[in-house]
Structure formats: C-alpha cells, structure tokens
Scaffold this active site. Structure first.
Site, PDB file in Angstrom:
ATOM      1  N   ASP A  45     -20.696 -39.789  28.338  1.00 15.25           N
ATOM      2  CA  ASP A  45     -20.884 -38.512  27.620  1.00 15.25           C
ATOM      3  C   ASP A  45     -22.337 -38.036  27.531  1.00 15.25           C
ATOM      4  O   ASP A  45     -22.569 -36.822  27.573  1.00 15.25           O
ATOM      5  CB  ASP A  45     -20.261 -38.597  26.218  1.00 15.25           C
ATOM      6  CG  ASP A  45     -18.743 -38.509  26.255  1.00 15.25           C
ATOM      7  OD1 ASP A  45     -18.208 -38.085  27.303  1.00 15.25           O
ATOM      8  OD2 ASP A  45     -18.088 -38.852  25.253  1.00 15.25           O
ATOM      9  N   ASP A  81      -5.397 -43.887  31.013  1.00 15.92           N
ATOM     10  CA  ASP A  81      -6.463 -44.408  31.872  1.00 15.92           C
ATOM     11  C   ASP A  81      -7.303 -43.222  32.331  1.00 15.92           C
ATOM     12  O   ASP A  81      -6.762 -42.148  32.625  1.00 15.92           O
ATOM     13  CB  ASP A  81      -5.901 -45.174  33.077  1.00 15.92           C
ATOM     14  CG  ASP A  81      -6.981 -46.092  33.649  1.00 15.92           C
ATOM     15  OD1 ASP A  81      -7.387 -47.034  32.936  1.00 15.92           O
ATOM     16  OD2 ASP A  81      -7.455 -45.842  34.768  1.00 15.92           O
ATOM     17  N   SER A  82      -8.600 -43.414  32.338  1.00 13.45           N
ATOM     18  CA  SER A  82      -9.473 -42.272  32.630  1.00 13.45           C
ATOM     19  C   SER A  82     -10.713 -42.733  33.383  1.00 13.45           C
ATOM     20  O   SER A  82     -10.983 -43.925  33.493  1.00 13.45           O
ATOM     21  CB  SER A  82      -9.871 -41.574  31.325  1.00 13.45           C
ATOM     22  OG  SER A  82     -10.369 -42.511  30.402  1.00 13.45           O
ATOM     23  N   HIS A 114     -10.756 -33.885  29.084  1.00 10.51           N
ATOM     24  CA  HIS A 114      -9.688 -34.288  30.003  1.00 10.51           C
ATOM     25  C   HIS A 114      -8.547 -34.961  29.239  1.00 10.51           C
ATOM     26  O   HIS A 114      -7.389 -34.755  29.505  1.00 10.51           O
ATOM     27  CB  HIS A 114     -10.268 -35.239  31.054  1.00 10.51           C
ATOM     28  CG  HIS A 114     -11.097 -36.360  30.471  1.00 10.51           C
ATOM     29  ND1 HIS A 114     -12.090 -36.134  29.556  1.00 10.51           N
ATOM     30  CD2 HIS A 114     -11.058 -37.718  30.635  1.00 10.51           C
ATOM     31  CE1 HIS A 114     -12.646 -37.289  29.205  1.00 10.51           C
ATOM     32  NE2 HIS A 114     -12.024 -38.262  29.847  1.00 10.51           N
ATOM     33  N   ARG A 115      -8.920 -35.779  28.226  1.00  9.84           N
ATOM     34  CA  ARG A 115      -7.916 -36.516  27.449  1.00  9.84           C
ATOM     35  C   ARG A 115      -7.031 -35.535  26.680  1.00  9.84           C
ATOM     36  O   ARG A 115      -5.810 -35.643  26.679  1.00  9.84           O
ATOM     37  CB  ARG A 115      -8.674 -37.450  26.478  1.00  9.84           C
ATOM     38  CG  ARG A 115      -7.844 -38.396  25.685  1.00  9.84           C
ATOM     39  CD  ARG A 115      -8.699 -39.547  25.191  1.00  9.84           C
ATOM     40  NE  ARG A 115      -9.313 -40.253  26.299  1.00  9.84           N
ATOM     41  CZ  ARG A 115     -10.614 -40.170  26.609  1.00  9.84           C
ATOM     42  NH1 ARG A 115     -11.447 -39.453  25.893  1.00  9.84           N
ATOM     43  NH2 ARG A 115     -11.074 -40.812  27.664  1.00  9.84           N
ATOM     44  N   THR A 143      -4.813 -49.009  23.121  1.00  2.17           N
ATOM     45  CA  THR A 143      -6.111 -48.923  23.789  1.00  2.17           C
ATOM     46  C   THR A 143      -7.100 -49.802  23.048  1.00  2.17           C
ATOM     47  O   THR A 143      -6.977 -49.984  21.824  1.00  2.17           O
ATOM     48  CB  THR A 143      -6.639 -47.471  23.822  1.00  2.17           C
ATOM     49  OG1 THR A 143      -7.974 -47.471  24.362  1.00  2.17           O
ATOM     50  CG2 THR A 143      -6.680 -46.822  22.442  1.00  2.17           C
ATOM     51  N   LYS A 161     -15.705 -31.769  21.352  1.00  4.21           N
ATOM     52  CA  LYS A 161     -15.342 -32.453  22.598  1.00  4.21           C
ATOM     53  C   LYS A 161     -13.823 -32.398  22.797  1.00  4.21           C
ATOM     54  O   LYS A 161     -13.340 -32.160  23.905  1.00  4.21           O
ATOM     55  CB  LYS A 161     -15.829 -33.913  22.578  1.00  4.21           C
ATOM     56  CG  LYS A 161     -15.444 -34.662  23.842  1.00  4.21           C
ATOM     57  CD  LYS A 161     -15.837 -36.127  23.850  1.00  4.21           C
ATOM     58  CE  LYS A 161     -15.235 -36.810  25.070  1.00  4.21           C
ATOM     59  NZ  LYS A 161     -15.390 -38.264  25.095  1.00  4.21           N
TER      60      LYS A 161
HETATM   61  P1  ITT Z   1      -8.578 -48.983  27.376  1.00  3.03           P
HETATM   62  O1  ITT Z   1      -8.375 -49.384  28.825  1.00  3.03           O
HETATM   63  O2  ITT Z   1      -8.398 -50.138  26.450  1.00  3.03           O
HETATM   64  O3  ITT Z   1      -7.762 -47.786  26.994  1.00  3.03           O
HETATM   65  P2  ITT Z   1     -11.288 -48.349  28.274  1.00  3.03           P
HETATM   66  O4  ITT Z   1     -12.496 -47.771  27.587  1.00  3.03           O
HETATM   67  O5  ITT Z   1     -11.469 -49.622  29.043  1.00  3.03           O
HETATM   68  O6  ITT Z   1     -10.125 -48.522  27.178  1.00  3.03           O
HETATM   69  P3  ITT Z   1     -10.502 -47.030  30.748  1.00  3.03           P
HETATM   70  O7  ITT Z   1     -10.116 -48.321  31.374  1.00  3.03           O
HETATM   71  O8  ITT Z   1      -9.565 -45.867  30.862  1.00  3.03           O
HETATM   72  O9  ITT Z   1     -10.720 -47.214  29.167  1.00  3.03           O
HETATM   73  O10 ITT Z   1     -11.941 -46.659  31.269  1.00  3.03           O
HETATM   74  C1  ITT Z   1     -12.409 -45.381  31.093  1.00  3.03           C
HETATM   75  C2  ITT Z   1     -13.905 -45.370  31.362  1.00  3.03           C
HETATM   76  O11 ITT Z   1     -14.214 -44.078  31.930  1.00  3.03           O
HETATM   77  C3  ITT Z   1     -14.684 -45.459  30.065  1.00  3.03           C
HETATM   78  O12 ITT Z   1     -15.062 -46.780  29.775  1.00  3.03           O
HETATM   79  C4  ITT Z   1     -15.872 -44.562  30.338  1.00  3.03           C
HETATM   80  O13 ITT Z   1     -16.855 -45.275  31.038  1.00  3.03           O
HETATM   81  C5  ITT Z   1     -15.286 -43.481  31.251  1.00  3.03           C
HETATM   82  N1  ITT Z   1     -14.729 -42.385  30.440  1.00  3.03           N
HETATM   83  C6  ITT Z   1     -13.436 -41.949  30.431  1.00  3.03           C
HETATM   84  N2  ITT Z   1     -13.280 -40.965  29.534  1.00  3.03           N
HETATM   85  C7  ITT Z   1     -14.468 -40.758  28.979  1.00  3.03           C
HETATM   86  C8  ITT Z   1     -14.936 -39.894  27.979  1.00  3.03           C
HETATM   87  O14 ITT Z   1     -14.126 -39.051  27.336  1.00  3.03           O
HETATM   88  N3  ITT Z   1     -16.219 -39.954  27.649  1.00  3.03           N
HETATM   89  C9  ITT Z   1     -17.038 -40.810  28.263  1.00  3.03           C
HETATM   90  N4  ITT Z   1     -16.703 -41.676  29.202  1.00  3.03           N
HETATM   91  C10 ITT Z   1     -15.407 -41.671  29.559  1.00  3.03           C
END
Ligand code: ITT
Length: 197
Positions: free
Chosen positions: A154, A76-77, A180-181, A7, A175
């Site tokens: 957040d 992915d989130s 969710h993670r 990541t 947290k």
């Molecule tokens: P990687 O793809 O490299 O893992 P990323 O930050 O780009 O890192 P994602 O593509 O999964 O990750 O995007 C997730 C987005 O969703 C993240 O940038 C936040 O805007 C939001 N998000 C997901 N989980 C979150 C959390 O625990 N707290 C806050 N925002 C979150």
C-alpha cells in the site's frame, strides 16, 4: 449473514467489515484453538487455485467444531506490475517478506511505465455451495513509499480512481471504497442474489 473470514491477515478482515458491515453482514476472523489460520499455499501461478485450496483447508479446519455449517469466506490476492510481467503476482506475500517494497522500487528504477493492478479472488462457502468472484484495482507504483496505513504494498500503490494519494495515505474506509478486495466482495454478494452458482 454472519461470515467467518478464514485469513491470517487482520487487514483483510477490517476491509471486509467496512464493506459488508454497511450491507448488514457481520464478519469475524476464524480462530481455531486460539490461533488464526496459517494456510499452506500451493505453488500455483493462479489466484483462483490458491483460493480454492484455502477454502478446502478452511473447511477441514472447521470440521467437527461449532463453526461447521457457518458461512466461510477466503480470499487470495496480489500485486501485478505490468512492466515486469505481472510480478510479484501470486508470490506477493513471499516477495513482500523477502525483497520487500524497497526491492520492488529497485526493480522499477528508471521505469517510465509504472502501471500495475491489485487483484483479488474471493470464495464464499455456504454449507458446501460455493460462490467465486474476482476484483481488480488499477493503479501506479509510486517512486517512493508514502503513508502509514494499510499493509503490504500500500505505501507504493496509487489507485487510478483516487486523488493521487497512495492507499497508505488513505483511511481504511477510503481504501475500502476502491480496493480490489471490495470489488471482489461486491461481485460475490451480487452473485449470491442469483440462484445459479
Ligand atoms: P491469508 O493468506 O491468510 O489470507 P495473506 O496476507 O498471506 O493472508 P495472500 O496470500 O492473499 O494473503 O497474499 C496477499 C499479498 O498480496 C499480501 O501479503 C500483500 O503483499 C499483497 N496484497 C494483496 N492485497 C493487498 C492490499 O490490499 N494492500 C497491500 N498489499 C496487498
């Protein structure tokens, strides 16, 4: 087990370490030639498809390196807001970097229904065998940004199972008990215990 988390987001690694560390695992970020991974994310309406693409990219990144054969984790989130058709969803990262939190608060201005959820899909690859799990954290979108910790959305996300504070007002450990993670990672560990994938 030593797990390499592919990541570009150091907050994801910290959160995974909180949960998996307590269970006796170690988690470290993937660094190739001194760099964190920068995934090309497919245009998809689906977290699972994006996560599958990340695992395949991560496998290519470690091919012919010392890390080939290691346990690789990807995730992915996104934030899904009920009243605006689950927006920003898979586009969360892009939306956070473009319209930002203030843009989301504008979209929800005057909205009584502020229900939302974070969703995560995690995939663990153990030498070509893969396990997948989903995690959800229900909550509400605050009227204002509050707090200094965490990342992304957040400062405006108040988890239902918390005490009314946003995730940004909580410590990383607090947290991690609700996120969710972590829910997704718990599911992943549970499914590894069973032989069928
Ligand atoms: P990687 O793809 O490299 O893992 P990323 O930050 O780009 O890192 P994602 O593509 O999964 O990750 O995007 C997730 C987005 O969703 C993240 O940038 C936040 O805007 C939001 N998000 C997901 N989980 C979150 C959390 O625990 N707290 C806050 N925002 C979150």
């Amino acid at each position: 087990m030593n797990i390499i988390f592919a990541t570009g987001n150091k907050n994801k690694i910290a959160e995974a370490n909180d949960l998996l560390g307590e269970l006796g695992h170690t988690v470290q970020g993937l660094i190739i030639d001194g760099k964190k991974p920068n995934f090309i994310e497919p245009q998809s309406a689906n977290l699972l498809e994006v996560a599958l693409s990340k695992i395949s990219q991560a496998r290519s990144m470690i091919k012919n390196t010392d890390l080939e054969g290691s346990a690789i984790l990807v995730e992915d989130s996104g934030l899904f807001i009920d009243s605006i058709n689950n927006f920003p969803g898979v586009f969360s990262s892009f939306i956070h970097d473009s319209i930002g939190i203030s843009g989301i608060l504008k979209l929800l201005k005057g909205s009584i229904n502020r229900d939302a959820e974070y969703r995560a899909v995690t995939i663990l690859d153990l030498q070509g065998n893969t396990w997948t799990a989903n995690g959800i954290c229900r909550g509400k979108i605050a009227e204002l940004e509050i707090g200094e910790n965490g990342f992304g959305f957040d400062p405006i996300f108040i988890p239902c199972q918390g005490d009314g504070r946003t995730f940004s007002q909580m410590s990383q450990k607090e947290k991690s008990t609700l996120s969710h993670r972590s829910n997704s990672l718990r599911g992943l560990l549970e499914s590894i215990k069973h032989p069928s994938k």
